[in-house]
Scaffold this motif. Structure first.
Motif, short mmCIF file in Angstrom:
data_model
loop_
_atom_site.label_atom_id
_atom_site.label_comp_id
_atom_site.label_asym_id
_atom_site.label_seq_id
_atom_site.Cartn_x
_atom_site.Cartn_y
_atom_site.Cartn_z
N ALA A 1 36.88 -7.52 79.51
CA ALA A 1 37.74 -7.38 78.32
C ALA A 1 37.30 -6.22 77.45
O ALA A 1 38.13 -5.44 76.96
CB ALA A 1 37.73 -8.69 77.53
N LEU A 2 35.99 -6.10 77.24
CA LEU A 2 35.49 -5.04 76.37
C LEU A 2 35.71 -3.66 77.00
O LEU A 2 36.07 -2.70 76.30
CB LEU A 2 34.01 -5.27 76.09
N THR A 3 35.49 -3.56 78.30
CA THR A 3 35.67 -2.28 78.97
C THR A 3 37.13 -1.85 78.94
O THR A 3 37.46 -0.69 78.62
CB THR A 3 35.18 -2.35 80.43
N LEU A 4 38.03 -2.76 79.27
CA LEU A 4 39.45 -2.43 79.28
C LEU A 4 39.96 -2.13 77.87
O LEU A 4 40.79 -1.25 77.67
CB LEU A 4 40.25 -3.57 79.90
N SER A 5 39.44 -2.88 76.88
CA SER A 5 39.83 -2.60 75.49
C SER A 5 39.40 -1.20 75.08
O SER A 5 40.15 -0.48 74.39
CB SER A 5 39.21 -3.64 74.56
N SER A 6 38.21 -0.78 75.50
CA SER A 6 37.74 0.57 75.17
C SER A 6 38.58 1.64 75.85
O SER A 6 38.61 2.79 75.41
CB SER A 6 36.28 0.72 75.58
N ASP B 1 47.52 -6.82 79.11
CA ASP B 1 46.99 -6.09 80.26
C ASP B 1 45.65 -6.67 80.71
O ASP B 1 45.37 -6.79 81.91
CB ASP B 1 46.82 -4.61 79.93
N ILE B 2 44.81 -7.01 79.75
CA ILE B 2 43.51 -7.61 80.07
C ILE B 2 43.71 -8.95 80.76
O ILE B 2 43.05 -9.26 81.75
CB ILE B 2 42.66 -7.76 78.79
N GLY B 3 44.65 -9.76 80.24
CA GLY B 3 44.94 -11.05 80.86
C GLY B 3 45.43 -10.89 82.29
O GLY B 3 45.03 -11.64 83.17
N LEU C 1 30.18 -1.86 92.00
CA LEU C 1 29.49 -0.58 91.96
C LEU C 1 30.38 0.57 91.51
O LEU C 1 29.97 1.41 90.70
CB LEU C 1 28.89 -0.28 93.35
N ALA C 2 31.61 0.61 92.04
CA ALA C 2 32.49 1.73 91.72
C ALA C 2 32.82 1.77 90.23
O ALA C 2 32.74 2.83 89.59
CB ALA C 2 33.78 1.65 92.54
N VAL C 3 33.17 0.63 89.66
CA VAL C 3 33.54 0.60 88.24
C VAL C 3 32.32 0.81 87.36
O VAL C 3 32.44 1.25 86.21
CB VAL C 3 34.25 -0.73 87.91
N ILE D 1 42.26 1.14 87.28
CA ILE D 1 42.47 0.85 88.70
C ILE D 1 41.19 0.34 89.34
O ILE D 1 41.19 -0.65 90.09
CB ILE D 1 42.97 2.11 89.44
N GLY D 2 40.07 1.01 89.05
CA GLY D 2 38.80 0.55 89.60
C GLY D 2 38.45 -0.84 89.14
O GLY D 2 37.89 -1.64 89.89
N MET D 3 38.79 -1.18 87.89
CA MET D 3 38.51 -2.51 87.37
C MET D 3 39.30 -3.57 88.13
O MET D 3 38.81 -4.68 88.37
CB MET D 3 38.83 -2.57 85.88
N ILE D 4 40.53 -3.24 88.52
CA ILE D 4 41.34 -4.20 89.29
C ILE D 4 40.65 -4.55 90.60
O ILE D 4 40.54 -5.73 90.98
CB ILE D 4 42.74 -3.62 89.55
N PHE D 5 40.15 -3.52 91.30
CA PHE D 5 39.48 -3.78 92.57
C PHE D 5 38.13 -4.49 92.36
O PHE D 5 37.74 -5.33 93.17
CB PHE D 5 39.28 -2.47 93.34
N ALA D 6 37.46 -4.17 91.27
CA ALA D 6 36.19 -4.85 90.98
C ALA D 6 36.42 -6.32 90.69
O ALA D 6 35.69 -7.19 91.17
CB ALA D 6 35.50 -4.18 89.78
N VAL D 7 37.44 -6.63 89.91
CA VAL D 7 37.76 -8.02 89.58
C VAL D 7 38.20 -8.77 90.84
O VAL D 7 37.84 -9.93 91.05
CB VAL D 7 38.86 -8.07 88.49
N LEU D 8 38.98 -8.11 91.70
CA LEU D 8 39.41 -8.73 92.95
C LEU D 8 38.21 -9.06 93.84
O LEU D 8 38.09 -10.18 94.36
CB LEU D 8 40.37 -7.80 93.69
#
Length: 375
Positions: A211-216, A223-225, A268-270, A277-284
């Protein structure tokens, strides 16, 4: 929740903001640690239906407190109460799964339980983000209080009542021999190499850093949800798959190992280049890994309880696993929050990734040293 806390009044000006906004989650986890040992005795004493209803009452009040809260201490207090209720409800349900399923069906049943549990969290994450964006964060808690009421009514209507047990005959929880259990090397490596890193990844990365990363990066609450719900979708689908793999002969230890590696590597990537986009794959990837680990670690712990630690009993071993993973997640969350405040979100994410990968590698080495992986 981190964003909601950051916007509230702060009477503790001396505290670093990154640590401050982690306190509601830390209070939540602390309550789970303190209450978890009493879940099974309370189930045996009150019965599952009455415990579910009783736990809903303070949780309902806590959601109302969040609705009217204006300061950080109020938010921390409410989240702590909710953590206590969560511990009683989820552990009562998990113990029911363990108590009522055959050993050969345990992995699949635990996987299905995880899928259902995180299915509810997925719906709440998606709906909460949209409601917060349109109605304001505080109104989300008023809505969730109504859901708590509905869940209590459903428990009254559909959960079969059970006979109460004599409180004097209930197992004692005050003298659980944690050190005795942790002296077993394989169990200790399971705890510190798989269980704790997996929970730190959940609490510090999914519930805090995402949440903090995406907010920044300029993302909205909606979008965060939407990003966070990918984690829970992955668990919904992967949990049962891990259980079916165990039924077909794949050792639970190998499933847990794979989960730890996938979760760690996905971050690692994020960590090096944060982006939407990287956060989506990291969360997945984190969801896939956590979905594999969640049921498998319980199965491995139960196997150890039935072999190396049979003299202590399954309840003690499973209780130790639950206590240690949550204690570790509290300390890990606070440490990651402090690190994020000093070095940034990317570095904090990278530490979680390395921790998860190193723990999985240690668990793999230990299993190979035994020459026969646990099942």
């Amino acid at each position: 929740m981190p964003l909601y806390t950051r916007a509230a009044d702060n009477p503790w000006k001396w505290m670093d903001e990154s640590v401050l906004i982690s306190l509601p989650l830390a209070g939540y986890l602390t309550a789970i640690v303190c209450i978890s040992p009493f879940a099974r005795p309370l189930v045996q004493w009150l019965g599952r239906r009455m415990l579910l209803v009783a736990a809903a009452i303070p949780v309902f009040a806590a959601h109302l407190l969040l609705y009217v809260a204006t300061s950080v201490p109020e938010i921390v207090a409410a989240r702590t109460i909710i953590g206590a209720g969560y511990a009683l409800v989820t552990l009562a349900c998990q113990d029911y799964v363990i108590d009522t399923t055959l050993k050969e069906e345990r992995d699949r049943s635990l996987g299905m339980f995880s899928a259902v549990l995180f299915g509810g969290i997925f719906c709440g994450t998606a709906l909460g983000g949209v409601l917060a964006n349109r109605l304001g964060p505080s109104n989300v808690f008023l809505f969730s209080a109504s859901l708590v009421t509905i869940s209590a009514l459903l428990a009254l209507w559909f959960v079969k009542p059970a006979e109460k047990s004599d409180p004097a005959a209930l197992p004692k929880t005050a003298n659980v021999p944690l050190l005795s259990v942790l002296r077993d090397r394989q169990f200790a490596i399971l705890v510190f190499g798989i269980a704790i890193p997996s929970n730190v990844l959940l609490q510090a990365f999914i519930c805090y850093l995402v949440a903090l990363t995406l907010s920044s990066l300029g993302a909205s609450s909606a979008d965060i949800g939407r990003t966070l719900m990918i984690f829970f979708i992955a668990i919904i689908f992967i949990g049962p798959i891990g259980g079916r793999a165990a039924e077909r002969g794949v050792p639970a230890s190998m499933i847990a190992l794979a989960g730890g590696l996938i979760a760690g590597m996905s971050l690692l990537a994020v960590a090096f280049s944060p982006g939407a986009i990287g956060m989506i794959f990291a969360v997945l990837g984190a969801g896939i890994g956590h979905g594999l680990v969640r049921g498998a670690q319980v199965s491995v712990a139960m196997s150890i309880a039935e072999t190396d630690l049979s003299h202590l009993g399954e309840s003690v071993v499973l209780g130790t696993l639950r206590t240690m993973e949550r204690l570790g997640s509290i300390l890990g969350l606070l440490a990651i929050a402090a690190l994020a405040g000093q070095a940034g979100y990317g570095v904090a994410t990278g530490v979680i990734a390395v921790w998860s990968i190193a723990g999985a590698a240690l668990f793999a080495f230990s299993s190979l040293a035994r020459q026969a992986p646990l099942t």
